[in-house]
Write a protein that holds these residues in place. Structure first.
Motif, PDB file in Angstrom:
ATOM      1  N   TYR A  65       0.834  -1.195   0.000  1.00  0.00           N
ATOM      2  CA  TYR A  65       0.000   0.000   0.000  1.00  0.00           C
ATOM      3  C   TYR A  65       0.877   1.257   0.000  1.00  0.00           C
ATOM      4  CZ  TYR A  65      -3.975  -2.955   1.327  1.00  0.00           C
ATOM      5  OH  TYR A  65      -4.951  -3.917   1.357  1.00  0.00           O
ATOM      6  N   PHE A  66       0.380   2.310  -0.636  1.00  0.00           N
ATOM      7  CA  PHE A  66       0.933   3.653  -0.577  1.00  0.00           C
ATOM      8  C   PHE A  66       2.237   3.801  -1.368  1.00  0.00           C
ATOM      9  CE2 PHE A  66      -0.829   3.375   3.970  1.00  0.00           C
ATOM     10  CZ  PHE A  66      -2.125   3.489   3.510  1.00  0.00           C
ATOM     11  N   SER A  67       2.169   4.491  -2.482  1.00  0.00           N
ATOM     12  CA  SER A  67       3.383   4.782  -3.244  1.00  0.00           C
ATOM     13  C   SER A  67       4.150   5.943  -2.635  1.00  0.00           C
ATOM     14  CB  SER A  67       3.029   5.093  -4.702  1.00  0.00           C
ATOM     15  OG  SER A  67       2.147   6.209  -4.769  1.00  0.00           O
ATOM     16  N   GLU A  68       3.446   6.761  -1.842  1.00  0.00           N
ATOM     17  CA  GLU A  68       4.103   7.862  -1.144  1.00  0.00           C
ATOM     18  C   GLU A  68       4.447   7.421   0.267  1.00  0.00           C
ATOM     19  OE1 GLU A  68       4.972  10.546  -2.681  1.00  0.00           O
ATOM     20  OE2 GLU A  68       3.956   9.961  -4.526  1.00  0.00           O
ATOM     21  N   SER A  69       5.547   7.952   0.785  1.00  0.00           N
ATOM     22  CA  SER A  69       5.975   7.589   2.129  1.00  0.00           C
ATOM     23  C   SER A  69       4.928   8.053   3.149  1.00  0.00           C
ATOM     24  CB  SER A  69       7.329   8.239   2.413  1.00  0.00           C
ATOM     25  OG  SER A  69       7.771   7.916   3.698  1.00  0.00           O
ATOM     26  N   PRO A  70       4.661   7.263   4.194  1.00  0.00           N
ATOM     27  CA  PRO A  70       5.256   5.962   4.497  1.00  0.00           C
ATOM     28  C   PRO A  70       4.501   4.808   3.828  1.00  0.00           C
ATOM     29  CG  PRO A  70       3.888   6.656   6.316  1.00  0.00           C
ATOM     30  CD  PRO A  70       3.818   7.764   5.300  1.00  0.00           C
ATOM     31  N   GLY A  71       5.219   3.787   3.438  1.00  0.00           N
ATOM     32  CA  GLY A  71       4.615   2.632   2.790  1.00  0.00           C
ATOM     33  C   GLY A  71       4.228   1.570   3.796  1.00  0.00           C
ATOM     34  N   VAL A  72       3.364   0.654   3.348  1.00  0.00           N
ATOM     35  CA  VAL A  72       2.882  -0.432   4.196  1.00  0.00           C
ATOM     36  C   VAL A  72       2.815  -1.706   3.368  1.00  0.00           C
ATOM     37  CG1 VAL A  72       0.902  -1.352   5.465  1.00  0.00           C
ATOM     38  CG2 VAL A  72       1.549   1.038   5.751  1.00  0.00           C
ATOM     39  N   VAL A  73       3.267  -2.813   3.931  1.00  0.00           N
ATOM     40  CA  VAL A  73       3.147  -4.119   3.298  1.00  0.00           C
ATOM     41  C   VAL A  73       2.416  -5.050   4.267  1.00  0.00           C
ATOM     42  CG1 VAL A  73       4.360  -6.158   2.463  1.00  0.00           C
ATOM     43  CG2 VAL A  73       5.202  -3.885   1.863  1.00  0.00           C
ATOM     44  N   ILE A  74       1.390  -5.739   3.775  1.00  0.00           N
ATOM     45  CA  ILE A  74       0.616  -6.668   4.577  1.00  0.00           C
ATOM     46  C   ILE A  74       0.756  -8.059   3.967  1.00  0.00           C
ATOM     47  CG2 ILE A  74      -1.686  -7.295   5.409  1.00  0.00           C
ATOM     48  CD1 ILE A  74      -2.396  -4.289   5.196  1.00  0.00           C
ATOM     49  N   THR A  75       1.171  -9.023   4.780  1.00  0.00           N
ATOM     50  CA  THR A  75       1.358 -10.389   4.321  1.00  0.00           C
ATOM     51  C   THR A  75       0.531 -11.331   5.188  1.00  0.00           C
ATOM     52  OG1 THR A  75       3.642  -9.826   3.747  1.00  0.00           O
ATOM     53  CG2 THR A  75       3.054 -12.149   3.744  1.00  0.00           C
ATOM     54  N   THR A  76      -0.127 -12.296   4.562  1.00  0.00           N
ATOM     55  CA  THR A  76      -0.921 -13.280   5.294  1.00  0.00           C
ATOM     56  C   THR A  76      -0.544 -14.682   4.842  1.00  0.00           C
ATOM     57  OG1 THR A  76      -2.696 -13.032   3.667  1.00  0.00           O
ATOM     58  CG2 THR A  76      -2.889 -11.769   5.684  1.00  0.00           C
ATOM     59  N   LEU A  77      -0.521 -15.604   5.787  1.00  0.00           N
ATOM     60  CA  LEU A  77      -0.222 -17.005   5.496  1.00  0.00           C
ATOM     61  C   LEU A  77      -0.730 -17.864   6.637  1.00  0.00           C
ATOM     62  CD1 LEU A  77       2.297 -17.250   7.594  1.00  0.00           C
ATOM     63  CD2 LEU A  77       3.672 -16.535   5.655  1.00  0.00           C
ATOM     64  N   PHE A  78      -0.515 -19.167   6.534  1.00  0.00           N
ATOM     65  CA  PHE A  78      -0.883 -20.081   7.613  1.00  0.00           C
ATOM     66  C   PHE A  78       0.378 -20.606   8.284  1.00  0.00           C
ATOM     67  CE2 PHE A  78      -4.569 -20.762   4.679  1.00  0.00           C
ATOM     68  CZ  PHE A  78      -5.530 -20.201   5.500  1.00  0.00           C
ATOM     69  N   ASP A  79       0.391 -20.610   9.609  1.00  0.00           N
ATOM     70  CA  ASP A  79       1.504 -21.184  10.359  1.00  0.00           C
ATOM     71  C   ASP A  79       0.978 -21.631  11.717  1.00  0.00           C
ATOM     72  OD1 ASP A  79       3.779 -21.942  11.640  1.00  0.00           O
ATOM     73  OD2 ASP A  79       4.879 -20.087  11.318  1.00  0.00           O
ATOM     74  N   ALA A  80       0.731 -22.930  11.836  1.00  0.00           N
ATOM     75  CA  ALA A  80       0.192 -23.482  13.078  1.00  0.00           C
ATOM     76  C   ALA A  80       1.169 -23.338  14.234  1.00  0.00           C
ATOM     77  CB  ALA A  80      -0.167 -24.953  12.879  1.00  0.00           C
ATOM     78  N   ALA A  81       2.435 -23.062  13.934  1.00  0.00           N
ATOM     79  CA  ALA A  81       3.455 -22.966  14.975  1.00  0.00           C
ATOM     80  C   ALA A  81       3.658 -21.532  15.468  1.00  0.00           C
ATOM     81  CB  ALA A  81       4.784 -23.517  14.463  1.00  0.00           C
ATOM     82  N   PHE A  82       2.900 -20.577  14.957  1.00  0.00           N
ATOM     83  CA  PHE A  82       3.089 -19.181  15.367  1.00  0.00           C
ATOM     84  C   PHE A  82       2.895 -19.027  16.868  1.00  0.00           C
ATOM     85  CE2 PHE A  82       1.031 -15.161  16.489  1.00  0.00           C
ATOM     86  CZ  PHE A  82       2.055 -14.276  16.171  1.00  0.00           C
ATOM     87  N   ASP A  83       3.841 -18.372  17.527  1.00  0.00           N
ATOM     88  CA  ASP A  83       3.799 -18.152  18.967  1.00  0.00           C
ATOM     89  C   ASP A  83       4.500 -16.825  19.258  1.00  0.00           C
ATOM     90  OD1 ASP A  83       4.172 -18.062  21.723  1.00  0.00           O
ATOM     91  OD2 ASP A  83       4.571 -20.204  21.902  1.00  0.00           O
TER      92      ASP A  83
END
Length: 389
Positions: A307-325
Motif C-alpha cells: 500500500y501507498f506509493s508515497e511515504s510511508p509505505g505499508v506491506v501486509i502479508t498473510t499465510l498459515f503457520d500453526a506454529a506461530f507463537d
C-alpha cells in the motif's frame, strides 16, 4: 545472495528468521528492483524480518534442477508440475510426521535446501488470507502457493519480562523439536555471519551459533532420548543455554520437554539438582510455558499486498503457520521486540529501522504488517493491524 523482486521478498516472509537475520546483516547483498521506489526498503524489511516462528524455518536455495531461479535462489514457477523432484518428494510427505523410535510420529520431516513458489489466481487463495485495509486500495498484490509445508510448534518458552505489563522482555528462550538441521538448510547455498561453537551436550556434539550485533543464539543438539532439538535465545549467555539444553529431558510419547526443577518450585531431592549456572536464570523467569509439540501440515498459500506509493509505505502479508507463537518470537531479539494487543490477540511488534507487527487472527491466518519509518506522517502498524478486515 540477492532478492530482486517484490514477490521474492514477500515469499520469504514465512521463512527462517534466524537465517534471514544473518543474510540481512549485509544489506548490500540484497538489492531490490521495485516499481514503487518508496516501498523498496520496506519490502526488503518485510521479507527478512516477518518473524513467523515455528522452529528453524527454511531459507531455501535451488540447485541446477533446470527450474527457473531468480536471484533470490527460490524457484519461481507458474505451475506445480514445474517443481523440482526434491520439492515434490517433500510434498509427497504431506500429513506424514517422523518419530525418533517406536513412538507416534510427531516431528516435521526434513525439508531440503530448495524452495518453490507458484503464482495462483486470487480465487484460489483461501478466503481467510484475503485481508484488506479498509479505505485503501492495494497498489500491488501477490497471490502465491508454496505447496504443503510442515510447521513444528515450540514445546517450551521461557521469558524474563521487564515488568508486570509482560510486554517487553530482558531475556527469552524458545525450544522446538527439529529434525531439520543447519546442514540440511545450508549445504552449499548460504553463509553464516557470527561465531560458531560445537559444545558437547548429552555426550554428543552440538552446534551453537551466536549472531553478531544482536546477542541472539541458535542451538542444535540431541536429547538423551535421541530427539533432535533446536533453541533460540536472546538476553542469555551461551553457557546458560547449553546448560539448559543438557538439563531438560524429552518425553517421546508425550511429545514435550521436561525439567526436573521448574522455576518457582521446590526441587525434588530425588531429582537431578539445578545446575549452578541456571540458578540466576530460573530466579528471574516470569513466564514458563511447556506444552506438547506435534508437527502440523499447513497449506502453502500466502498473499502479499503493498500500500501507498508515497511515504510511508505499508506491506501486509498473510499465510498459515500453526506454529506461530508471539512469546517464542521474543527469543529472536528482546532488544527489538515487544508484545502488543491486536483486537484481543497477542501480537509481537518488532522495531529495528522498520516497524512490523505479527499476530494471528481468529480465522487462523497469521498476519504481518510492515510500516516504513518516516520522519513525518509516521504509520503505526499496530493501529493498521487493528483496522484490517
Amino acid at each position: 545472495m540477492s532478492m530482486n523482486t517484490i514477490e521474492d521478498r514477500l515469499r520469504k516472509a514465512g521463512r527462517d528468521i534466524n537465517t534471514a537475520v544473518a543474510v540481512s546483516s549485509s544489506p548490500s547483498e540484497s538489492p531490490v528492483r521495485s516499481r514503487r521506489g518508496v516501498l523498496r526498503p520496506l519490502i526488503a524489511a518485510a521479507a527478512v524480518t516477518l518473524v513467523v516462528v515455528g522452529g528453524p524455518m527454511l531459507f531455501l536455495m535451488s540447485d541446477d534442477s533446470g527450474v527457473d531461479v531468480g536471484d533470490s535462489g527460490v524457484s519461481e514457477s507458474t505451475s506445480f508440475e514445474e517443481a523440482a523432484p526434491v520439492v515434490k518428494e517433500y510434498w509427497a510427505l504431506d500429513g506424514h510426521l517422523d518419530s525418533v523410535g517406536s513412538e507416534e510420529g510427531w516431528l516435521c520431516p526434513v525439508r531440503g535446501p530448495e524452495g518453490y513458489t507458484s503464482i495462483v489466481a486470487p480465487s484460489d487463495v483461501p478466503a481467510s488470507l484475503m485481508v484488506d485495509l479498509p479505505g485503501h486500495e492495494a497498489e500491488e498484490e501477490f497471490n502465491r502457493s508454496d505447496g504443503p509445508e510442515c510447521h513444528q510448534p515450540a514445546t517450551m518458552v521461557l521469558v524474563d519480562f521487564t515488568d508486570s505489563s509482560m510486554q517487553k522482555a530482558e531475556s527469552a528462550i524458545a525450544v522446538w523439536p527439529s529434525a531439520t538441521r543447519w546442514d540440511d538448510l545450508c549445504l552449499e547455498g548460504c553463509a553464516f555471519s557470527g561465531d560458531a561453537e560445537t559444545p558437547t551436550i548429552n555426550g554428543q556434539p552440538a552446534l551453537l551459533h551466536t549472531h553478531p550485533g544482536t546477542g541472539s543464539i541458535d542451538l542444535w543438539w540431541i536429547d538423551s532420548s535421541g530427539a533432535p532439538m533446536y533453541a533460540q535465545a536472546s538476553g542469555v549467555t551461551s553457557e546458560e543455554l547449553t546448560a539448559l539444553a543438557g538439563f531438560m529431558t524429552v518425553d517421546l510419547e508425550g511429545h514435550s520437554v521436561g525439567l526436573a526443577v521448574l522455576p518457582d518450585s521446590e526441587p525434588d531431592p530425588d531429582e537431578e539438582p539445578l545446575p549452578e549456572v541456571l540458578e540466576g536464570l530460573f530466579d528471574r523467569l516470569d513466564h514458563v510455558e511447556i506444552t506438547p509439540s506435534v508437527g502440523v501440515w499447513d497449506d502453502g498459500y500466502w498473499r502479499g499486498a503493498a500500500y501507498f506509493s508515497e511515504s510511508p509505505g505499508v506491506v501486509i502479508t498473510t499465510l498459515f503457520d500453526a506454529a506461530f507463537d508471539p512469546y517464542a518470537m521474543l527469543a529472536r531479539s528482546v532488544d527489538h521486540a515487544e508484545l502488543v494487543d491486536v483486537n484481543g490477540s497477542v501480537g509481537v511488534l518488532v522495531s529495528d529501522g522498520f516497524d512490523r507487527v505479527t499476530f494471528r487472527r481468529d480465522d487462523g491466518a497469521v498476519v504481518s504488517v510492515d510500516a516504513e519509518a518516516a520522519e513525518e506522517n509516521s504509520v503505526d502498524p499496530v493501529e493498521i493491524a487493528r483496522q484490517l478486515r
